[in-house]
Design a protein around this motif. Sequence first.
Motif, PDB file in Angstrom:
ATOM      1  N   LEU A 192       0.132  -1.362  -0.041  1.00 23.03           N
ATOM      2  CA  LEU A 192       0.071  -0.418   0.154  1.00 23.03           C
ATOM      3  C   LEU A 192       0.727   1.443  -0.022  1.00 23.03           C
ATOM      4  O   LEU A 192       0.320   2.035  -0.350  1.00 23.03           O
ATOM      5  CB  LEU A 192      -1.305   0.142   0.783  1.00 23.03           C
ATOM      6  N   ARG A 193       1.953   1.366   0.838  1.00 14.59           N
ATOM      7  CA  ARG A 193       2.495   2.339   1.015  1.00 14.59           C
ATOM      8  C   ARG A 193       3.067   2.509  -0.868  1.00 14.59           C
ATOM      9  O   ARG A 193       3.087   4.391  -1.337  1.00 14.59           O
ATOM     10  CB  ARG A 193       3.839   2.321   2.072  1.00 14.59           C
ATOM     11  N   ARG A 194       3.393   1.851  -1.180  1.00 12.28           N
ATOM     12  CA  ARG A 194       4.420   1.514  -3.061  1.00 12.28           C
ATOM     13  C   ARG A 194       3.506   2.027  -3.849  1.00 12.28           C
ATOM     14  O   ARG A 194       3.143   3.578  -4.491  1.00 12.28           O
ATOM     15  CB  ARG A 194       4.524   0.878  -3.251  1.00 12.28           C
ATOM     16  N   LEU A 195       2.193   2.132  -3.684  1.00 15.17           N
ATOM     17  CA  LEU A 195       0.892   2.328  -4.322  1.00 15.17           C
ATOM     18  C   LEU A 195       0.512   3.656  -4.323  1.00 15.17           C
ATOM     19  O   LEU A 195       0.778   4.728  -5.034  1.00 15.17           O
ATOM     20  CB  LEU A 195      -0.249   1.413  -3.923  1.00 15.17           C
ATOM     21  N   MET A 196       0.587   4.026  -2.660  1.00 13.33           N
ATOM     22  CA  MET A 196       0.505   5.782  -2.142  1.00 13.33           C
ATOM     23  C   MET A 196       1.499   6.073  -2.901  1.00 13.33           C
ATOM     24  O   MET A 196       1.951   7.896  -3.427  1.00 13.33           O
ATOM     25  CB  MET A 196       0.224   6.255  -0.697  1.00 13.33           C
ATOM     26  N   THR A 197       2.782   5.725  -3.587  1.00 13.58           N
ATOM     27  CA  THR A 197       4.351   6.497  -3.359  1.00 13.58           C
ATOM     28  C   THR A 197       3.976   7.264  -4.880  1.00 13.58           C
ATOM     29  O   THR A 197       4.305   8.244  -5.669  1.00 13.58           O
ATOM     30  CB  THR A 197       5.089   5.974  -3.498  1.00 13.58           C
ATOM     31  N   VAL A 198       2.917   5.975  -5.668  1.00 14.21           N
ATOM     32  CA  VAL A 198       2.983   6.202  -7.089  1.00 14.21           C
ATOM     33  C   VAL A 198       1.620   7.133  -7.234  1.00 14.21           C
ATOM     34  O   VAL A 198       1.713   8.184  -8.223  1.00 14.21           O
ATOM     35  CB  VAL A 198       2.901   4.750  -8.041  1.00 14.21           C
ATOM     36  N   ALA A 199       0.835   7.156  -6.559  1.00 18.92           N
ATOM     37  CA  ALA A 199      -0.635   8.283  -6.046  1.00 18.92           C
ATOM     38  C   ALA A 199       0.009   9.287  -6.489  1.00 18.92           C
ATOM     39  O   ALA A 199      -0.164  10.118  -6.889  1.00 18.92           O
ATOM     40  CB  ALA A 199      -1.361   7.759  -5.298  1.00 18.92           C
ATOM     41  N   ARG A 200       0.891   9.640  -5.249  1.00 16.52           N
ATOM     42  CA  ARG A 200       1.598  10.935  -5.019  1.00 16.52           C
ATOM     43  C   ARG A 200       2.294  11.407  -6.477  1.00 16.52           C
ATOM     44  O   ARG A 200       1.881  12.517  -6.898  1.00 16.52           O
ATOM     45  CB  ARG A 200       3.001  10.944  -4.045  1.00 16.52           C
ATOM     46  N   ALA A 201       3.110  10.628  -7.197  1.00 16.46           N
ATOM     47  CA  ALA A 201       3.549  11.026  -8.803  1.00 16.46           C
ATOM     48  C   ALA A 201       2.620  11.381  -9.783  1.00 16.46           C
ATOM     49  O   ALA A 201       3.398  12.124 -10.659  1.00 16.46           O
ATOM     50  CB  ALA A 201       4.548   9.822  -8.997  1.00 16.46           C
ATOM     51  N   MET A 202       1.097  10.622  -9.340  1.00 13.63           N
ATOM     52  CA  MET A 202       0.432  10.939 -10.326  1.00 13.63           C
ATOM     53  C   MET A 202      -0.445  12.460  -9.909  1.00 13.63           C
ATOM     54  O   MET A 202      -1.182  12.630 -10.651  1.00 13.63           O
ATOM     55  CB  MET A 202      -0.712   9.891  -9.967  1.00 13.63           C
ATOM     56  N   GLU A 203      -0.015  12.481  -9.523  1.00  7.10           N
ATOM     57  CA  GLU A 203      -1.097  13.573  -8.462  1.00  7.10           C
ATOM     58  C   GLU A 203      -1.939  13.721  -8.186  1.00  7.10           C
ATOM     59  O   GLU A 203      -3.227  15.034  -8.457  1.00  7.10           O
ATOM     60  CB  GLU A 203      -0.187  15.644  -8.543  1.00  7.10           C
ATOM     61  N   ARG A 204      -2.344  12.031  -7.427  1.00  4.59           N
ATOM     62  CA  ARG A 204      -3.891  12.004  -7.296  1.00  4.59           C
ATOM     63  C   ARG A 204      -3.929  10.856  -5.552  1.00  4.59           C
ATOM     64  O   ARG A 204      -4.624  10.709  -5.332  1.00  4.59           O
ATOM     65  CB  ARG A 204      -4.254  11.192  -8.148  1.00  4.59           C
ATOM     66  N   GLU A 205      -2.920  11.535  -4.216  1.00  2.00           N
ATOM     67  CA  GLU A 205      -2.981  11.016  -3.537  1.00  2.00           C
ATOM     68  C   GLU A 205      -4.095  10.822  -3.056  1.00  2.00           C
ATOM     69  O   GLU A 205      -4.909   9.524  -2.667  1.00  2.00           O
ATOM     70  CB  GLU A 205      -2.239  11.140  -2.565  1.00  2.00           C
ATOM     71  N   ALA A 206      -4.911  12.031  -2.720  1.00  2.15           N
ATOM     72  CA  ALA A 206      -6.751  12.764  -2.430  1.00  2.15           C
ATOM     73  C   ALA A 206      -7.040  11.067  -2.885  1.00  2.15           C
ATOM     74  O   ALA A 206      -8.278  11.076  -2.616  1.00  2.15           O
ATOM     75  CB  ALA A 206      -6.538  13.987  -1.975  1.00  2.15           C
ATOM     76  N   ASP A 207      -7.423  11.696  -4.223  1.00  2.00           N
ATOM     77  CA  ASP A 207      -8.596  10.351  -4.865  1.00  2.00           C
ATOM     78  C   ASP A 207      -8.426   9.390  -4.674  1.00  2.00           C
ATOM     79  O   ASP A 207      -9.338   8.397  -4.275  1.00  2.00           O
ATOM     80  CB  ASP A 207      -8.324  11.111  -6.472  1.00  2.00           C
ATOM     81  N   VAL A 208      -7.359   9.082  -4.452  1.00  2.00           N
ATOM     82  CA  VAL A 208      -7.135   7.389  -4.647  1.00  2.00           C
ATOM     83  C   VAL A 208      -7.121   7.122  -2.749  1.00  2.00           C
ATOM     84  O   VAL A 208      -7.820   5.985  -2.561  1.00  2.00           O
ATOM     85  CB  VAL A 208      -5.409   6.927  -4.770  1.00  2.00           C
TER      86      VAL A 208
END
Length: 279
Positions: A75-91
């Motif tokens: 989950l932490r690695r997925l959130m790292t990718v989400a932040r790179a996509m600038e979609r952390e809050a959406d995820v």
Amino acid sequence: MAEQGGDLAGKRILVPESRDLDLFAGMMEQHGAETIRCPMVKILDLDDPAPARDWLERLLTEGFDDIVLLTGEGLRRLMTVARAMEREADVVAAIGRARVFVRGPKPVKALREIGCSPFKSAPTPTTDGVIAMLSEQELDGHRVGIQLYPDNPNEPLLEAVRARGGMPVAVTPYRYANDSETGAVQTAIRDMAAGRIDFVAFTASPQVRRLHEVAEACGLADEFRQGFARTRIAAVGPVVAEAVEAAGGTVAVSPESTFHMKPLVNAIRRLLTDGAGAR
């Protein structure tokens, strides 16, 4: 530095942990142990984040009815990718809309870090435990996002979801790399065979596989078998215990219910205190 007079005093413990190496070794040193730090496996981001990004895009565009998390690191690695996509809050919001099933306490902790909580935890932190948990759920027609871990495509889990009418969407969001120099691992194998190590404390199954692989590759198969036979083995939980047994070892001690490093240290201490592990 090991404290004098603790209930692990005089014991030499091999510590193959990587990520929390100093923390784990320090826990045992506080009780008098001498630790031999030998990190076996490093967790790394994917060389190509496209598979994780695609999985997150499906989560955001289609949504998952259910999510299965096998590891907190995933989950932490997925959130790292989400932040790179600038979609952390959406995820985070999309995860919050799904029923989230977890294998054990580590993904629970990772969920809490992003303000979410699990719908249900497996009765035992194994693939069989996850399958048993899902067998009680309605999955027909559900899109089920499944976070796997490296070197294990876990087809039994995916098939169990399909058998209940679910549509699994799997992702492996990180990879393993060998962390310790082969020479250090060879030394650890020889020390175990010679009786110079009292315990080896495994916290992840890849550590067991790495030790075995180095032994096979370096002509130390006999020493490995001898070391596994004479060294008491501590395993943080049932998945690690299965890896130890698959490699020909026997687990001397494991936490009864809470599969973390501190309960593992306490289990080793109890084994020595009550004399059950005396040799």
